[in-house]
Each structure stands twice: as C-alpha cells, then as structure tokens.
Design a protein around this motif. Structure first.
Motif, PDB file in Angstrom:
ATOM      1  N   ILE A  24       0.933  -1.700  -0.154  1.00 57.31           N
ATOM      2  CA  ILE A  24      -0.255   0.314   0.269  1.00 57.31           C
ATOM      3  C   ILE A  24       0.584   1.091   0.284  1.00 57.31           C
ATOM      4  N   HIS A  25       1.457   1.434   0.935  1.00 57.37           N
ATOM      5  CA  HIS A  25       3.025   2.911   0.707  1.00 57.37           C
ATOM      6  C   HIS A  25       3.680   2.967  -0.340  1.00 57.37           C
ATOM      7  N   ALA A  26       4.083   1.587  -1.056  1.00 57.69           N
ATOM      8  CA  ALA A  26       5.062   1.944  -1.733  1.00 57.69           C
ATOM      9  C   ALA A  26       3.864   2.595  -3.312  1.00 57.69           C
ATOM     10  N   LEU A  27       2.994   1.683  -3.170  1.00 50.12           N
ATOM     11  CA  LEU A  27       1.878   2.292  -4.606  1.00 50.12           C
ATOM     12  C   LEU A  27       1.440   3.653  -4.376  1.00 50.12           C
ATOM     13  N   CYS A  28       0.782   4.185  -3.054  1.00 52.27           N
ATOM     14  CA  CYS A  28       0.774   5.421  -2.745  1.00 52.27           C
ATOM     15  C   CYS A  28       1.923   6.163  -2.898  1.00 52.27           C
ATOM     16  N   GLU A  29       3.184   5.967  -2.847  1.00 48.15           N
ATOM     17  CA  GLU A  29       4.369   6.986  -3.173  1.00 48.15           C
ATOM     18  C   GLU A  29       4.444   6.924  -4.349  1.00 48.15           C
ATOM     19  N   TYR A  30       4.123   5.553  -4.907  1.00 46.29           N
ATOM     20  CA  TYR A  30       4.408   6.186  -7.078  1.00 46.29           C
ATOM     21  C   TYR A  30       3.646   6.851  -7.185  1.00 46.29           C
ATOM     22  N   VAL A  31       1.511   6.990  -6.642  1.00 48.81           N
ATOM     23  CA  VAL A  31       1.335   7.733  -7.271  1.00 48.81           C
ATOM     24  C   VAL A  31       1.487   8.957  -7.078  1.00 48.81           C
ATOM     25  N   GLY A  32       2.474   9.604  -5.491  1.00 46.18           N
ATOM     26  CA  GLY A  32       3.048  10.821  -5.053  1.00 46.18           C
ATOM     27  C   GLY A  32       4.074  11.257  -5.661  1.00 46.18           C
ATOM     28  N   LEU A  33       4.516  10.203  -6.664  1.00 46.58           N
ATOM     29  CA  LEU A  33       5.763  10.292  -7.918  1.00 46.58           C
ATOM     30  C   LEU A  33       4.664  10.893  -8.773  1.00 46.58           C
ATOM     31  N   LEU A  34       3.637  10.209  -9.326  1.00 45.80           N
ATOM     32  CA  LEU A  34       2.802  10.421 -10.351  1.00 45.80           C
ATOM     33  C   LEU A  34       2.768  11.817 -10.629  1.00 45.80           C
ATOM     34  N   LYS A  36       3.594  13.956  -9.390  1.00 43.66           N
ATOM     35  CA  LYS A  36       4.889  15.221  -9.201  1.00 43.66           C
ATOM     36  C   LYS A  36       5.009  15.688 -10.415  1.00 43.66           C
ATOM     37  N   TRP A  37       4.897  14.159 -11.256  1.00 47.30           N
ATOM     38  CA  TRP A  37       6.114  14.891 -12.248  1.00 47.30           C
ATOM     39  C   TRP A  37       4.962  15.450 -13.649  1.00 47.30           C
ATOM     40  N   ASN A  38       3.544  14.760 -13.175  1.00 48.40           N
ATOM     41  CA  ASN A  38       2.836  15.377 -13.857  1.00 48.40           C
ATOM     42  C   ASN A  38       2.429  16.715 -14.284  1.00 48.40           C
ATOM     43  N   LYS A  39       2.877  17.333 -13.200  1.00 49.08           N
ATOM     44  CA  LYS A  39       2.479  18.404 -13.717  1.00 49.08           C
ATOM     45  C   LYS A  39       3.303  19.657 -14.496  1.00 49.08           C
ATOM     46  N   VAL A  40       4.604  18.332 -14.494  1.00 54.59           N
ATOM     47  CA  VAL A  40       5.865  19.073 -15.859  1.00 54.59           C
ATOM     48  C   VAL A  40       5.440  18.367 -17.166  1.00 54.59           C
ATOM     49  N   TYR A  41       5.246  17.485 -17.141  1.00 55.39           N
ATOM     50  CA  TYR A  41       5.387  15.967 -17.764  1.00 55.39           C
ATOM     51  C   TYR A  41       4.120  15.757 -18.736  1.00 55.39           C
ATOM     52  N   ASN A  42       2.652  15.961 -18.066  1.00 55.11           N
ATOM     53  CA  ASN A  42       2.027  15.686 -18.664  1.00 55.11           C
ATOM     54  C   ASN A  42       1.978  14.332 -18.643  1.00 55.11           C
ATOM     55  N   THR A  44       0.065  11.736 -17.462  1.00 49.15           N
ATOM     56  CA  THR A  44      -1.343  11.343 -17.710  1.00 49.15           C
ATOM     57  C   THR A  44      -2.481  12.382 -17.429  1.00 49.15           C
ATOM     58  N   ALA A  45      -3.885  12.160 -18.530  1.00 48.99           N
ATOM     59  CA  ALA A  45      -4.543  12.948 -18.377  1.00 48.99           C
ATOM     60  C   ALA A  45      -5.678  13.266 -16.775  1.00 48.99           C
ATOM     61  N   VAL A  46      -5.530  11.801 -16.126  1.00 47.22           N
ATOM     62  CA  VAL A  46      -6.147  12.064 -14.515  1.00 47.22           C
ATOM     63  C   VAL A  46      -5.086  13.078 -13.455  1.00 47.22           C
ATOM     64  N   ARG A  47      -5.392  13.931 -12.736  1.00 42.57           N
ATOM     65  CA  ARG A  47      -4.790  15.275 -12.378  1.00 42.57           C
ATOM     66  C   ARG A  47      -4.939  14.857 -11.575  1.00 42.57           C
ATOM     67  N   ASN A  48      -6.100  14.107 -10.245  1.00 39.83           N
ATOM     68  CA  ASN A  48      -6.428  14.269  -8.829  1.00 39.83           C
ATOM     69  C   ASN A  48      -5.672  13.323  -8.395  1.00 39.83           C
ATOM     70  N   PRO A  49      -5.253  12.856  -7.257  1.00 35.37           N
ATOM     71  CA  PRO A  49      -4.734  11.580  -6.994  1.00 35.37           C
ATOM     72  C   PRO A  49      -6.114  10.501  -6.371  1.00 35.37           C
ATOM     73  N   GLU A  50      -6.438  11.110  -5.421  1.00 33.89           N
ATOM     74  CA  GLU A  50      -7.684  10.088  -5.239  1.00 33.89           C
ATOM     75  C   GLU A  50      -8.048  10.149  -6.784  1.00 33.89           C
ATOM     76  N   ASP A  51      -8.299  10.383  -7.872  1.00 29.79           N
ATOM     77  CA  ASP A  51      -8.251   9.593  -9.370  1.00 29.79           C
ATOM     78  C   ASP A  51      -7.926   8.239  -8.833  1.00 29.79           C
ATOM     79  N   MET A  52      -6.540   9.356  -9.505  1.00 27.34           N
ATOM     80  CA  MET A  52      -5.267   8.134  -9.983  1.00 27.34           C
ATOM     81  C   MET A  52      -4.932   6.674  -9.079  1.00 27.34           C
ATOM     82  N   PRO A  84       3.578   5.512 -18.131  1.00 22.54           N
ATOM     83  CA  PRO A  84       3.748   5.401 -16.892  1.00 22.54           C
ATOM     84  C   PRO A  84       3.805   4.543 -16.060  1.00 22.54           C
ATOM     85  N   GLY A  85       4.147   3.602 -16.873  1.00 26.94           N
ATOM     86  CA  GLY A  85       4.068   2.163 -16.113  1.00 26.94           C
ATOM     87  C   GLY A  85       2.905   1.792 -15.327  1.00 26.94           C
TER      88      GLY A  85
END
Length: 221
Positions: A24-34, A36-42, A44-52, A84-85
C-alpha cells in the motif's frame, strides 16, 4: 494511514485483493511521484491523486488474480504501451517474484518509470524506451499485456514476435470488444480467445474487461 492509503486499502478489500501495508505504501508513493511529474511532463490526463487510486492503481490491480494464474514465479511478462508504468509497475509491486518489462516509445514516460522504480526500490522491472515493432528481446515473454491498444488486431500483430509459443496475451479493454475480435479473426484466425472476464474496479464507473488469448496448437505446425 493517510487518505490515499485508506482509499487503496478500502478498494482492495472491496475487490478481494490481499495487499500488505508495505505494498500500500509503495503504491501510494508511486501515485505521489506520478502527481509530481505530471505537473511538468503531462504523463496522464488523470490529475487528481484520489482519481489515480481508482482509475490507475485499482484498475491495474483488477487483473492481478489472472496474472498470478498465468505467470508463475520466476516467469516474465511485458506491458506494452505502458505510459507511466500502468499496469506494469503496480503489478510488479504486488508480484516481486515475477520479472516485469515495461515498454513505451515516449522518453519522458520511460524516464519517469526509471525514476519511480529507483525511488521505490523496485528491482524486478526492466524499463524499455522502444517502439514495439523494433524490440527484439533475448528471451521471449510468457505473457504480453496491454491496456493501451485501441485495436485487438494491432495488439496481436504488433506483439506476436515477443510471445513464447505457448504464451498468452492479456488485453485490458472497456466494453467487451466483439467487433475488434471479429476483425482479429479475419487477419489471425490462429489466435483464439481462451478466457473473457468482466472486471469490477472499485470507484470506477463504466465497463472494464480482460480478454485472454493464445495461439492455436496448430498455428506453428
């Protein structure tokens, strides 16, 4: 547990998926990184971490039982058009004893994958920045999967050279792809559906399906 971790645990429970606190921790850390990167590199079209959590993580994990049943410990699978994986990295976190490759031709997406795997200590993933038709693996894969292809025919034809003779394709789709399968049959009648499953993804509306295919025994006779 933070809000994302609670959401993920609840969704996994609803879907009957056993998941450890470390996963759970690793998957949520992955979402956090996604995020962060999504703000600059676009990425995924999904922006909200809860939606991710629902549309990316739980959607990826919806095929986990079928991957477990199809890919044995020590065997390999490749995620084509991984972006993004997804679903490759979430599945790799859950299946640390399987060898996972993720392939995408977009450099910013594979660079994110490499960074995410490094940051999270994921050691069973090989990230490939390649066009699928150009990738020539030293060892063929037990399973080829994707949720990126718009056409079943394109997926089978483009990835046929990657799959072992007795391997299987796992295709993630929205609605059941009846017309796509008819189109595939006209081009590759030797490839048949062996299983088709409706997927229930916690927090997601709309249909989701998994189609499992393999070559007929006579295909290479």
């Amino acid at each position: 547990m933070n809000n994302l971790e609670v959401m993920l645990q609840s969704g996994a429970d609803e879907m009957g998926i056993e998941i450890s606190p470390e996963q759970i921790h690793a998957l949520c850390e992955y979402v956090g990184l996604l995020v962060k990167w999504n703000k600059v590199y676009n990425l995924t079209a999904v922006r909200n971490p809860e939606d991710m959590i629902s549309r990316h993580i739980l959607d990826s994990l919806s095929i986990l039982p079928f991957v477990k049943a199809t890919v044995a410990s020590g065997e390999s699978f490749i995620d084509i058009g991984s972006g993004p994986g997804l679903p490759g990295i979430p599945l790799a976190i859950m299946l640390s004893d399987r060898r996972v490759s993720t392939l995408d031709c977009v450099g910013k997406k594979t660079r994110f994958q490499v960074q995410a795997c490094t940051a999270l200590g994921i050691e069973n993933v090989t990230v490939l920045n390649e066009r699928v038709e150009n990738w020539k693996p030293a060892e063929l894969y037990d399973v080829v999967m994707s949720r990126a292809f718009s056409s079943m025919k394109d997926m089978m034809v483009s990835t046929d050279h990657l799959l072992k003779a007795d391997g299987k394709w796992l295709a993630m789709k929205g609605i059941h792809p009846e017309i796509e399968l008819e189109e595939l049959n006209t081009v590759r009648p030797d490839i048949k559906v062996t299983e088709s499953h409706s997927l229930d993804v916690a927090g997601c509306e709309g249909q989701r399906h998994l189609v499992i295919l393999e070559r007929m025994e006579t295909a290479r006779a």
